[in-house]
Design an enzyme around this catalytic site. Structure first.
Site, PDB file in Angstrom:
ATOM      1  N   TYR A 164       7.791   6.307  46.701  1.00  0.00           N
ATOM      2  CA  TYR A 164       7.385   4.897  46.689  1.00  0.00           C
ATOM      3  C   TYR A 164       7.193   4.347  48.099  1.00  0.00           C
ATOM      4  O   TYR A 164       6.348   3.498  48.324  1.00  0.00           O
ATOM      5  CB  TYR A 164       8.446   4.050  45.975  1.00  0.00           C
ATOM      6  N   LYS A 214      15.485  18.313  41.230  1.00  0.00           N
ATOM      7  CA  LYS A 214      14.475  19.348  40.952  1.00  0.00           C
ATOM      8  C   LYS A 214      14.555  20.347  42.098  1.00  0.00           C
ATOM      9  O   LYS A 214      13.560  20.616  42.792  1.00  0.00           O
ATOM     10  CB  LYS A 214      13.096  18.674  40.848  1.00  0.00           C
ATOM     11  N   ASP A 274      12.717   4.585  31.844  1.00  0.00           N
ATOM     12  CA  ASP A 274      11.836   4.172  30.742  1.00  0.00           C
ATOM     13  C   ASP A 274      12.111   5.008  29.498  1.00  0.00           C
ATOM     14  O   ASP A 274      12.029   4.520  28.369  1.00  0.00           O
ATOM     15  CB  ASP A 274      10.356   4.307  31.128  1.00  0.00           C
TER      16      ASP A 274
HETATM   17  C1  IPM Z   1      10.306  -0.449  37.376  1.00  0.00           C
HETATM   18  C2  IPM Z   1       8.830  -0.661  37.422  1.00  0.00           C
HETATM   19  C3  IPM Z   1       8.410  -0.720  38.873  1.00  0.00           C
HETATM   20  C4  IPM Z   1       8.736   0.620  39.497  1.00  0.00           C
HETATM   21  C5  IPM Z   1       6.941  -1.090  39.132  1.00  0.00           C
HETATM   22  C6  IPM Z   1       6.560  -2.349  38.400  1.00  0.00           C
HETATM   23  C7  IPM Z   1       6.682  -1.214  40.615  1.00  0.00           C
HETATM   24  O1  IPM Z   1       8.155   0.330  36.713  1.00  0.00           O
HETATM   25  O2  IPM Z   1      11.042  -1.284  37.945  1.00  0.00           O
HETATM   26  O3  IPM Z   1      10.742   0.546  36.786  1.00  0.00           O
HETATM   27  O4  IPM Z   1       7.951   1.569  39.376  1.00  0.00           O
HETATM   28  O5  IPM Z   1       9.785   0.715  40.132  1.00  0.00           O
HETATM   29 MG    MG Z   2       9.463   1.634  35.709  1.00  0.00          MG
END
Ligand code: IPM
Ligand code: MG
Length: 397
Positions: A164, A214, A274
């Site tokens: 990121y 990993k 997620d």
């Molecule tokens: C999360 C979201 C964010 C991320 C996005 C919206 C930048 O998916 O907080 O999980 O990828 O961290």
């Molecule tokens: Mg996310």
């Protein structure tokens, strides 16, 4: 000051009211953000009514709407509010794909607001509880036999490093081909600080830490694990279980009960958290805390759901859950935090659902007596039910 306080002041001094006053920057965000934030603020109002505590709310523009109104996704007004606040409560941000295309790439809500917020306060440890009480387990798409005790996992995601935030470039190579390069970067301190959080949480819970990596492929994971070996010296009481990230994805579905605290780098944590929402039955059940050395901010793990904005059907659980996490983690108001959780759970345990939650289990205990659809409540109705229960808990204590 209590009446027993051995104060040297004269008896004519008025006894000051013992007040805990907190400043909260309120970034309601886009689409469903303001709707669910309204319910979260009701919780703060109720606490202020029944407890000796005050919340000063510093509302500020943030996200795609802020770009259109202020020319920046994270405008100066929001930076000032966040700087001045004791903690930050942030709703989801972002608009539909079509609307986002009207915003320059660097000002789109994710790159223009969320990542700069994380960087500004170095919120390196992202706590993502994946939790379903046994009485809420009918929301999970997993068979009840797989989750006989519900689900109770704390996923800790590194939040300010890795892909990121690593160097990025695009260009045309010597063969005339377009290419892209994104770098997964960590220094040892970044890894150490989040691992320490993982070990501390494991120590406070069941003494088991799942380290997700990993290392069979990525040098970054080999390095991560080297730092882990150094950190674990201070936590001899914590058992470490290593698991490759792909295997962890499978295990989360087949047997989530094997996990208690999991720690991992940024991108792995984005994806597996997620999936955590998936095994709960909805990302609407996923609040999160983003903890930095001086300040924390709290946000739902889900997006702003533009398709259902304005319909009063979004589930406010994750946003109210953010309030619960903030009360505990930023203000030390553990009892109040527990009351907020208990109030929300009791609403779901009474058989109510929100539009994002379907009831997966045919033998769901509510389905015989009462149609689940009849108990499907709106955003504001869920808020009403939580407030009634919370007020009962706060006044009966
Ligand atoms: C999360 C979201 C964010 C991320 C996005 C919206 C930048 O998916 O907080 O999980 O990828 O961290
Ligand atoms: Mg996310």
């Amino acid at each position: 000051m209590s009446s027993a306080d051995q104060s040297t002041t004269t008896s004519t001094d008025p006894t000051p009211k013992v007040t805990n006053a907190y400043k909260i920057a309120l970034l309601a965000g886009d689409a469903i953000g303001p709707e669910i934030m309204t319910q979260a603020v009701r919780v703060l109002d109720l606490l202020a009514k029944h407890r000796d505590v005050e919340f000063e709310l510093l509302e500020a523009p943030f996200g795609a709407g802020a770009y259109f109104s202020h020319g920046k996704a994270f405008p100066d007004e929001a930076k000032q509010a966040c700087d001045a606040a004791d903690a930050i409560l942030k709703g989801p941000v972002g608009l539909s794909h079509a609307e986002s295309q009207k915003i320059p790439v660097e000002e789109q809500a994710e790159r223009g607001a969320i990542l700069p917020l994380r960087a500004r306060y170095n919120t390196y440890a992202n706590f993502r509880p994946i939790y379903l009480s046994p009485d809420m387990s009918h929301f999970s798409p997993l068979k009840q036999s797989v989750i006989p005790n519900g689900i109770d996992i704390l996923l800790i995601r590194e939040l300010v490093g890795g892909l990121y935030f690593g160097a990025k470039e695009r260009g045309v190579n010597a063969d005339g081909k377009r290419y892209v390069k994104e770098t997964l970067e960590y220094d040892e301190n970044q890894i150490r600080q989040v691992l320490i959080i993982g070990f501390e949480q494991a120590r406070q819970r069941k003494g088991v830490l799942h380290n997700i990596h990993k290392s069979n492929v990525l040098m970054s994971s080999v390095f991560w694990n080297e730092v882990l070996e150094e950190v674990r010296v201070d936590f001899p009481d914590v058992e470490v279980i290593h698991l490759l990230v792909d295997a962890a994805a499978t295990a989360l579905c087949l047997n989530p009960g094997q996990f208690d605290v999991m720690v991992m780098e940024n991108m792995f944590g984005d994806i597996l958290s997620d999936q955590g929402g998936g095994i709960l039955g909805s990302l609407g059940l996923m609040p999160s805390a983003c903890i930095g050395p001086e300040k924390a901010y709290y946000e739902p793990s889900h997006g702003s759901a533009p398709d259902i904005a304005g319909k009063n059907i979004a589930n406010p659980y994750s946003m109210i859950g953010c309030v619960a996490m903030m009360l505990d983690m930023s203000f030390g108001l553990k009892a109040e935090s527990d009351a907020v959780w208990a109030a929300m759970r009791s609403v779901f345990e009474a058989g109510y659902t929100t539009a994002d939650l379907s009831v997966h289990e045919p033998e769901n205990k509510h389905s015989d007596t009462q149609s689940a659809a009849a108990k499907k409540v709106s955003t504001t109705e869920f808020g009403d039910l939580v407030m009634i229960e919370l007020e009962r808990l706060l006044t009966s204590a």
